[in-house]
Write a protein that holds these residues in place. Structure first.
Motif, PDB file in Angstrom:
ATOM      1  N   LEU A 125      -4.018   2.400  -8.949  1.00  0.00           N
ATOM      2  CA  LEU A 125      -5.435   2.212  -8.657  1.00  0.00           C
ATOM      3  C   LEU A 125      -6.260   3.384  -9.180  1.00  0.00           C
ATOM      4  O   LEU A 125      -7.341   3.197  -9.749  1.00  0.00           O
ATOM      5  CB  LEU A 125      -5.641   2.037  -7.154  1.00  0.00           C
ATOM      6  CG  LEU A 125      -5.067   0.758  -6.535  1.00  0.00           C
ATOM      7  CD1 LEU A 125      -5.222   0.777  -5.021  1.00  0.00           C
ATOM      8  CD2 LEU A 125      -5.745  -0.476  -7.117  1.00  0.00           C
ATOM      9  N   ASP A 148       0.855  -1.187   0.000  1.00  0.00           N
ATOM     10  CA  ASP A 148       0.000   0.000   0.000  1.00  0.00           C
ATOM     11  C   ASP A 148       0.891   1.238   0.000  1.00  0.00           C
ATOM     12  O   ASP A 148       1.187   1.820   1.040  1.00  0.00           O
ATOM     13  CB  ASP A 148      -0.909  -0.024   1.230  1.00  0.00           C
ATOM     14  CG  ASP A 148      -2.120   0.878   1.064  1.00  0.00           C
ATOM     15  OD1 ASP A 148      -2.177   1.600   0.052  1.00  0.00           O
ATOM     16  OD2 ASP A 148      -2.997   0.858   1.947  1.00  0.00           O
ATOM     17  N   ARG A 174      -8.467  -2.718  -6.581  1.00  0.00           N
ATOM     18  CA  ARG A 174      -7.902  -2.900  -5.247  1.00  0.00           C
ATOM     19  C   ARG A 174      -8.348  -4.236  -4.646  1.00  0.00           C
ATOM     20  O   ARG A 174      -7.542  -4.962  -4.063  1.00  0.00           O
ATOM     21  CB  ARG A 174      -8.307  -1.749  -4.326  1.00  0.00           C
ATOM     22  CG  ARG A 174      -7.648  -1.839  -2.952  1.00  0.00           C
ATOM     23  CD  ARG A 174      -8.046  -0.704  -2.018  1.00  0.00           C
ATOM     24  NE  ARG A 174      -7.306  -0.792  -0.781  1.00  0.00           N
ATOM     25  CZ  ARG A 174      -6.164  -0.173  -0.530  1.00  0.00           C
ATOM     26  NH1 ARG A 174      -5.632   0.610  -1.459  1.00  0.00           N
ATOM     27  NH2 ARG A 174      -5.538  -0.310   0.618  1.00  0.00           N
TER      28      ARG A 174
END
Length: 257
Positions: free
Chosen positions: A193, A185, A203
């Motif tokens: 994304l 992340d 995601r």
């Protein structure tokens, strides 16, 4: 790190982190600093405002830039003990999709960036009694991921380079290892994304392919880097430590519906 020596083992360690301006690199800098190490971050734009570590501007694709920054860091600290080669870039596409220029760019940053930084730091590492190099590799080095041809090729090279460096420098007292994060992340993943047709669905797909069902955090990768650089890993060299939510080794049956 735990135990009697854990609280002090990293205190005073002189650490250089490339690509430390954001994401995993910034988490690595924060983790070392929190353990009492002295940290210098190399980045194209080292935003260190309010941070306790030193920011140095450097471009890992430019040898003179790297050498100057490494020497500045070593001068500030009186030497170097640890180099974390984290600077990297990505590319989306198959072998058909990316032009030669993009392939050259990915390999230049992800592979030759490690070469340039480590080469510049070696004279200082050879004088350290706790010398270690940790490279940021990727699950992409060992698993076939779609739409990541150039990136995967570069990280496969990083894995092989890590093993070769470990063999070359073990008798000099320099340990060399790498971490293989799964999808983390980070700002780079966030940008991917954002560019997807359906960011929420993309995601969810990235989370689902990691057996733990979520993305890896930058802090989890940083903890692995700190371990590999620490005296606790004094007998660890030539190792790739996966921080991937089980993606590399686990083959789960589909969840019951």
């Amino acid at each position: 790190m735990t135990g009697t020596d854990g609280a002090t083992a990293l205190r005073g360690l002189r650490v250089l982190v490339t690509g430390g301006g954001s994401g995993i690199g910034r988490a690595v800098a924060r983790a070392f600093d929190g353990a009492g190490a002295r940290v210098a971050v190399l980045d194209l734009a080292p935003d260190c405002a309010g941070e306790p570590w030193t920011g140095l501007e450097a471009d890992v694709t430019d040898d003179a830039s790297v050498r100057a920054a490494v020497e500045e860091a070593a001068g500030l600290f009186g030497g170097l003990d640890v180099v974390v080669n984290n600077a990297g870039t990505g590319a989306v596409g198959t072998v058909e999709d990316n032009p030669d220029e993009q392939w050259h760019r990915v390999l230049d940053v992800n592979v030759l960036g490690i070469v340039r930084t480590t080469r510049a730091a070696l004279p200082h590492l050879r004088r350290s009694p706790r010398a270690a190099v940790v490279n940021t590799c990727s699950i992409a080095a060992t698993a076939g991921l779609p739409q990541r041809a150039a990136y995967s090729a570069s990280k496969g090279a990083v894995l092989s380079l890590t093993l070769a460096m470990a063999a070359d420098h073990v008798r000099e007292g320099i340990r060399v290892n790498c971490v293989n994060p799964g999808t983390a992340d980070t700002p780079w993943v966030a940008r991917l994304l954002d560019a997807a047709e359906d960011p929420a669905a993309e995601r969810a797909a990235l989370e689902a392919r990691q057996p733990m069902g979520r993305l890896v955090t930058a802090e989890e990768v940083a903890a692995a880097v700190v371990y590999l650089a620490s005296p606790a890993a004094a007998s660890v060299t030539g190792t790739a430590l996966a921080v991937d939510g089980g993606m590399a080794g686990l083959r789960l049956r589909p969840a019951a519906r």
